[in-house]
Enzyme design. Structure first.
Site, short mmCIF file in Angstrom:
data_model
loop_
_atom_site.label_atom_id
_atom_site.label_comp_id
_atom_site.label_asym_id
_atom_site.label_seq_id
_atom_site.Cartn_x
_atom_site.Cartn_y
_atom_site.Cartn_z
N GLU A 154 -3.83 -4.39 9.21
CA GLU A 154 -4.32 -5.43 8.30
C GLU A 154 -5.75 -5.89 8.61
O GLU A 154 -6.51 -6.22 7.71
CB GLU A 154 -3.35 -6.63 8.27
CG GLU A 154 -1.94 -6.28 7.79
CD GLU A 154 -1.88 -5.70 6.37
OE1 GLU A 154 -2.88 -5.81 5.64
OE2 GLU A 154 -0.83 -5.12 6.03
N ASP A 189 9.09 -10.69 9.40
CA ASP A 189 8.91 -11.42 8.12
C ASP A 189 8.56 -12.88 8.33
O ASP A 189 7.97 -13.52 7.46
CB ASP A 189 10.21 -11.39 7.29
CG ASP A 189 10.52 -10.00 6.78
OD1 ASP A 189 9.62 -9.14 6.78
OD2 ASP A 189 11.68 -9.79 6.37
N GLU A 194 0.80 -1.23 0.00
CA GLU A 194 0.00 0.00 0.00
C GLU A 194 0.83 1.28 0.00
O GLU A 194 0.47 2.25 0.68
CB GLU A 194 -0.91 -0.02 1.23
CG GLU A 194 -0.19 0.04 2.60
CD GLU A 194 0.19 -1.31 3.18
OE1 GLU A 194 0.39 -2.27 2.42
OE2 GLU A 194 0.30 -1.40 4.42
N HIS A 203 -6.01 0.50 2.65
CA HIS A 203 -4.89 0.89 3.51
C HIS A 203 -4.67 2.40 3.52
O HIS A 203 -4.03 2.93 4.42
CB HIS A 203 -3.59 0.22 3.06
CG HIS A 203 -3.33 -1.12 3.67
ND1 HIS A 203 -3.32 -1.33 5.03
CD2 HIS A 203 -3.03 -2.31 3.10
CE1 HIS A 203 -3.02 -2.61 5.27
NE2 HIS A 203 -2.84 -3.23 4.12
N TYR A 208 -5.07 -10.41 9.62
CA TYR A 208 -5.99 -10.07 8.53
C TYR A 208 -7.42 -10.53 8.86
O TYR A 208 -8.32 -9.72 9.09
CB TYR A 208 -5.55 -10.76 7.23
CG TYR A 208 -4.27 -10.21 6.65
CD1 TYR A 208 -4.30 -9.35 5.56
CD2 TYR A 208 -3.02 -10.55 7.18
CE1 TYR A 208 -3.13 -8.85 5.01
CE2 TYR A 208 -1.85 -10.06 6.63
CZ TYR A 208 -1.91 -9.20 5.55
OH TYR A 208 -0.76 -8.70 5.02
N HIS A 252 -8.11 -3.94 -1.21
CA HIS A 252 -7.31 -4.06 0.01
C HIS A 252 -6.23 -2.96 0.08
O HIS A 252 -6.13 -2.24 1.08
CB HIS A 252 -6.68 -5.46 0.07
CG HIS A 252 -5.81 -5.68 1.27
ND1 HIS A 252 -6.23 -6.39 2.38
CD2 HIS A 252 -4.54 -5.29 1.54
CE1 HIS A 252 -5.26 -6.40 3.27
NE2 HIS A 252 -4.21 -5.76 2.79
N GLU A 253 -5.46 -2.84 -0.97
CA GLU A 253 -4.37 -1.84 -0.93
C GLU A 253 -4.93 -0.43 -0.87
O GLU A 253 -4.39 0.44 -0.18
CB GLU A 253 -3.41 -2.02 -2.11
CG GLU A 253 -2.77 -3.41 -2.24
CD GLU A 253 -2.22 -3.99 -0.94
OE1 GLU A 253 -1.84 -3.21 -0.04
OE2 GLU A 253 -2.18 -5.23 -0.81
N1 BES Z 1 1.04 -4.42 3.75
C1 BES Z 1 0.77 -5.72 3.25
C2 BES Z 1 2.00 -6.47 2.86
C3 BES Z 1 2.94 -6.71 4.02
C4 BES Z 1 2.48 -7.06 5.27
C5 BES Z 1 4.30 -6.61 3.80
C6 BES Z 1 3.37 -7.27 6.31
C7 BES Z 1 5.19 -6.82 4.84
C8 BES Z 1 4.73 -7.15 6.10
C9 BES Z 1 -0.20 -5.67 2.07
O1 BES Z 1 -1.19 -4.71 2.20
C10 BES Z 1 -0.92 -6.97 2.06
O2 BES Z 1 -1.58 -7.26 3.01
N2 BES Z 1 -0.79 -7.73 0.99
C11 BES Z 1 -1.51 -8.97 0.83
C12 BES Z 1 -2.78 -8.65 0.08
C13 BES Z 1 -3.92 -9.56 0.32
C14 BES Z 1 -4.27 -9.78 1.74
C15 BES Z 1 -5.13 -9.05 -0.43
C16 BES Z 1 -0.63 -9.90 0.04
O3 BES Z 1 0.41 -9.46 -0.44
O4 BES Z 1 -0.96 -11.06 -0.10
ZN ZN Z 2 -2.51 -5.26 3.78
#
Ligand code: BES
Ligand code: ZN
Length: 638
Positions: A356, A411, A309, A337, A419, A333-334
């Site tokens: 999330e 990570d 996001e 955010h 979520y 989703h993005e």
């Molecule tokens: N911000 C997150 C990605 C993220 C989370 C990166 C934690 C590093 C640490 C992004 O918004 C996200 O949640 N992406 C998901 C999208 C899905 C839930 C629709 C993904 O990448 O799968």
């Molecule tokens: Zn997210």
């Protein structure tokens, strides 16, 4: 408007990692509620975790807080380095505070200077997950410092792609991914989500390429290899982002557009053409969009996430361009955010669920508003099943919303809990007080905490003052504590209505009983959601005859939808269905999105033969995989 400061109780108790804050001041401005300083005793199941302490940063924002960054970098594609300097503006909480501690990771620091004169600095001890603190001794009265540096070719937050690894095959590509703790691998800064900075940047690239950032992007900027950006709103470091490539722009709406390599531009703009409508319904329900434009950037397939996001410019995997808008909830989703995450931000990674969970809840609501109740119901069931699978598989402590991440690399703790469990909690609040009331609450929440970074405890204190006070007979503090601080899903939590998929359940059962042949199942009207529900709920063990019948009838091995292919390939691996292995191999070497490849590697690694196959694919793919995807999967093949 009333201004107040909430002092969060902090002890830098025996911590495993760094402890960035002595006292964390979380400033909140509010017109609707007042939180007083006496209300800080929010109890917590694991009381030793100090609320508001960022265990994943070495920086010391309570002594000296950085407020603005001025970046000046050149991208050297030959050496795979960003080179240049950053000037940081800061304020001191006491005039005598003269040591500024920044986070770095693998950076080569050439000099640190104030007004052109070098000042003393020293790098501390390196931590494998958190990098190396940079201690700078500041002259009296200075309020700006410049660090000249270059990044490592292996920077954890930067991926350098060769022309062969792009869609167009002609030009190299670079992108950054800072969340959670990787901004420090390309900028020396206070890499904590509770520090918000504005920034400006000048980026030099080879002249044929375009640079874009999580900032003001001018679609009409001349392509000359020098690009300027400003981000006037204060953002946390994990939202600083840069990409460079053979990018073109296409408008989708008045405020929305897409950047992509030429080969993907048209299909992306078509796939995501509803972005403007999403933006409009979200504003109507949750308050004004605060970030001017909302554009998408389509990345090469090695992008390790579905989406990120980055403000004004979400970074998006190309694997969701399915041709039928079936995977666009990722865009919702993005976009969401922009409210939950970018406007109101988690203060520490323990509070990630505030980003999330709220965003997942908003995503469902946006999807319902734009595509209708039927689609919402199906996506809610699929999300709930993902949550149930995680609850079955994860250790108790990893099922807690306000998770204890001390001593852990964020990570390594990625799951559906922040979520889907976070979203389910909010859905329960919605059900208890009514949708309109809950929408009004959220709109006010985004306003009250706009451009603030908040902790879970701040949110609970806010609930105390708002919903718990307004609806004492409908909400219960103990129940809220259970959602946030206990494992699993609380008893009697809302369960998404699943009648949307009754036909699929019946069809699957009939096929498994042998009452209907695969080729006679009428799947004309099935969308991706029906397919995922059908496949994800098959029994684990299936015979080669059964799998071949499905594959022959529906060409699942050849599915171009990356989510369907993923579910099918999981089944293929679980049953060692060899006709799918060629596709499995090409899937693993052509997609770097961790959520899609990691479960396959994990499953393959369970047998000797599977592991050898996985290793072959991994070794071939490794040069194209992002450092995060490499790290997440190398354990399965070695
Ligand atoms: N911000 C997150 C990605 C993220 C989370 C990166 C934690 C590093 C640490 C992004 O918004 C996200 O949640 N992406 C998901 C999208 C899905 C839930 C629709 C993904 O990448 O799968
Ligand atoms: Zn997210």
């Amino acid at each position: 408007m009333k201004n107040y400061t909430w002092l969060v109780a902090v002890m830098c108790a025996p911590v495993l990692f760094a402890c960035s804050e002595q006292t964390s001041e979380i400033n909140a401005e509010s017109s609707a509620v007042q939180i007083d300083a006496t209300n800080t005793e929010v109890t917590d199941a694991s009381s030793r975790i100090a609320s508001g302490v960022d265990y994943h940063s070495f920086s010391n924002p309570s002594d000296i807080k950085v407020t603005h960054l001025s970046l000046n970098l050149s991208a050297d594609f030959d050496s795979k380095q960003l080179k240049g300097d950053v000037t940081l503006d800061f304020t001191r909480s006491k005039p005598t505070n003269n040591t500024l501690v920044l986070d770095t990771r693998g950076l080569d620091i050439a000099s640190v200077s104030v007004d052109g004169a070098n000042v003393p600095f020293r790098l501390g001890e390196r931590d494998i997950d958190l990098g190396t603190p940079l201690h700078i001794t500041l002259p009296e009265a200075a309020n700006q410092v410049t660090v000249a540096y270059s990044t490592s070719p292996e920077a954890s937050g930067v991926q350098w792609l060769t022309p062969a690894q792009t869609a167009g095959k002609q030009h190299p590509f670079l992108f950054t991914q800072a969340q959670a703790v990787h901004a420090r691998s390309f900028i020396p800064l206070q890499d904590s989500p509770q520090v918000r900075v504005t920034y400006d940047a000048t980026i030099k690239t080879p002249p044929s390429l375009l640079a874009v950032m999580s900032a003001s992007n001018d679609p009409n900027t001349p392509r000359d290899g020098e690009y300027s950006f400003t981000m006037p709103q204060p953002i946390p470091s994990y939202l600083i982002a840069l990409a460079i490539g053979d990018l073109q722009f296409k408008a989708m709406g008045a405020r929305t557009g897409v950047y992509a390599e030429p080969a993907l531009l048209e299909s992306a703009a078509k796939e995501f053409e509803d972005t403007e409508a999403m933006l409009e319904v979200t504003e109507k329900t949750y308050g004004p969009y605060q970030w001017d434009r909302y554009d998408l950037l389509i990345l090469p397939p090695s992008f390790p996430f579905g989406g990120m996001e980055n403000p004004r410019l979400s970074f998006i995997t190309p694997t969701v361009i399915a041709g039928d808008k079936s995977l666009v909830s990722l865009i919702a989703h993005e976009l969401a955010h922009s409210w939950s995450g970018n406007t109101v931000t988690n203060a520490t990674w323990r509070d990630l669920w505030l980003n999330e969970g709220f965003t997942t809840y908003l995503t469902y609501r946006i999807m319902e508003m734009v595509y209708g109740n039927d689609r919402f119901k199906k996506e809610a069931v699929l999300g709930y099943q993902d949550l149930q699978n995680d609850v079955a598989a994860l250790e108790d402590n990893d099922e807690i919303l306000a998770i204890d991440l001390r001593g852990r690399n964020p990570d390594d703790v990625f799951s559906n809990i922040p979520y889907e469990k976070g979203a389910l909690f909010l859905r329960e609040l919605e059900h208890r007080i009514g949708r309109d009331n809950f929408d009004a609450f959220l709109m006010q929440y985004f306003k009250d905490f706009a451009f603030k970074s908040i902790t879970t405890d701040t949110f609970i204190a806010y609930l105390d003052k708002t919903l718990l006070a307004q609806y004492p007979n409908k909400l219960d503090r103990m129940r809220i504590q259970a959602w946030i601080f206990q494992s699993g899903i609380p008893k009697d939590a809302p369960v998404p209505e699943s009648n949307a998929f009754d036909i699929i359940d019946n069809t699957r059962a009939a096929w498994l009983r042998g009452d209907v042949m695969a080729k006679d199942i009428d799947t004309q009207a099935w969308t991706v959601h029906e397919w995922l529900y059908f496949l994800n709920n098959l029994p684990v063990a299936l015979s080669d005859v059964q799998l071949a019948a499905l594959d022959n009838a529906f060409a699942l091995t050849a599915s171009k939808n990356n989510e369907i292919a993923h579910s099918w390939l999981m089944i293929a691996v679980q049953n060692e269905y060899k006709p799918a292995y060629e596709r499995l191999y090409s899937y693993l070497v052509s997609i770097g999105r961790n959520k899609l490849v990691k479960p396959l590697y994990r499953e393959l690694s369970k047998t000797k033969e599977g592991k050898a196959f996985a290793k072959k694919a991994f070794d071939e793919a490794k040069p194209s995989y992002h450092p995060l995807t490499v790290r997440a999967n190398e354990g399965f093949v070695n």
